[in-house]
Enzyme design. Structure first.
Site, mmCIF file in Angstrom:
data_model
loop_
_atom_site.group_PDB
_atom_site.id
_atom_site.type_symbol
_atom_site.label_atom_id
_atom_site.label_comp_id
_atom_site.label_asym_id
_atom_site.label_seq_id
_atom_site.Cartn_x
_atom_site.Cartn_y
_atom_site.Cartn_z
ATOM 1 N N ASP A 1 0.846 -1.190 0.000
ATOM 2 C CA ASP A 1 0.000 0.000 0.000
ATOM 3 C C ASP A 1 0.886 1.247 0.000
ATOM 4 O O ASP A 1 2.088 1.168 0.278
ATOM 5 C CB ASP A 1 -0.901 -0.040 1.230
ATOM 6 C CG ASP A 1 -1.777 1.180 1.360
ATOM 7 O OD1 ASP A 1 -2.482 1.503 0.393
ATOM 8 O OD2 ASP A 1 -1.747 1.832 2.430
ATOM 9 N N ASP B 1 -0.307 5.239 0.840
ATOM 10 C CA ASP B 1 -0.587 6.223 1.887
ATOM 11 C C ASP B 1 -0.661 5.555 3.253
ATOM 12 O O ASP B 1 -1.423 4.607 3.444
ATOM 13 C CB ASP B 1 -1.915 6.937 1.605
ATOM 14 C CG ASP B 1 -1.899 7.706 0.307
ATOM 15 O OD1 ASP B 1 -1.103 8.646 0.205
ATOM 16 O OD2 ASP B 1 -2.676 7.359 -0.610
ATOM 17 N N ASP C 1 -1.585 -0.644 6.033
ATOM 18 C CA ASP C 1 -1.664 0.065 7.312
ATOM 19 C C ASP C 1 -3.063 0.130 7.880
ATOM 20 O O ASP C 1 -3.261 0.713 8.951
ATOM 21 C CB ASP C 1 -1.134 1.493 7.142
ATOM 22 C CG ASP C 1 -2.095 2.364 6.333
ATOM 23 O OD1 ASP C 1 -2.457 1.945 5.208
ATOM 24 O OD2 ASP C 1 -2.484 3.430 6.806
#
Length: 222
Positions: free
Chosen positions: A10, A12, A174
């Site tokens: 991922d 961001d 995240d």
């Protein structure tokens, strides 16, 4: 996780702390529209499900109902895209340990793909601006497929592009968006303990391992 053949990462909140970019672009958009601004804490709870969701959430946060937010969505989207393009990467920073982790995975001969809900053009530009593009053979954004994470479709399509089975393809993210998408797709998932998870403890999301730094991920595959 010792039979991993490829890794999906991922963007961001996992590789780059982009909260400052979201803050600048989103509040400039809301100001254009004469709507109340949002704080970074607000944005951290809203971010992760793509730009359209972020804009809609910010409009509703400012007091609009669903119909009112929908009425402004097109104008807000166009303004947000322009603002974000102008500042993309200017208020963001690569998290410590990211390049070490990516290089460690590459050293193991693992192909890396970036899969984000951020629009593809912005994702490519950000990776290039931060010097991370050289680690990835493929990059997919929130507009690359019909649906976005937490739907499993983007992971399944990415596995197809990689030529690997989901069970042999690690997802590193995240948030619960990454976790839920990975579980539904059949991919193992490692979550970082920083980043953005809608204000919820990341440990509550499905995971195979938690790490404080991307630099710790290669050792999990040894």
């Amino acid at each position: 996780m010792r039979n991993i053949e490829a890794v999906i990462v991922d963007l961001d909140g996992t590789m780059v702390d982009t909260l400052g970019d979201f803050d600048a672009a989103l509040n400039a958009t809301l100001s254009d529209l004469g709507r109340p601004g949002v704080t970074r804490a607000d944005i951290e709870r809203m971010v992760g499900k793509g730009s359209a969701h972020l804009i809609r959430s910010a409009l509703r946060h400012g007091g609009l109902d669903d119909a009112g937010a929908a009425a402004l969505q097109t104008d807000a989207w166009e303004r947000y895209q322009a603002h974000y393009k102008a500042i993309n990467g200017a208020h963001s920073a690569v998290y410590p340990g990211v390049e070490q982790g990516l290089q460690g995975l590459r050293d193991r001969g693992l192909p890396l793909t970036c899969l984000t809900n951020k629009p593809l053009a912005f994702a490519r530009a950000l990776l290039q601006a931060k010097g991370l593009d050289r680690y990835f053979g493929l990059v997919f954004g929130g507009d690359s497929f019909e649906r976005t994470k937490p739907d499993p479709l983007p992971l399944l399509k990415t596995c197809e592009a990689l030529g690997t089975l989901p069970a042999a393809t690690l997802m590193v993210g995240d948030s619960q968006n990454d976790a839920l998408a990975a579980r539904a797709a059949g991919c193992p998932v490692v979550l970082v303990t920083y980043g953005y998870n809608h204000g919820e403890p990341i440990a509550s999301a499905p995971h195979d391992a938690l790490v404080d730094s991307l630099a710790s991920v290669p050792a999990l595959l040894a």
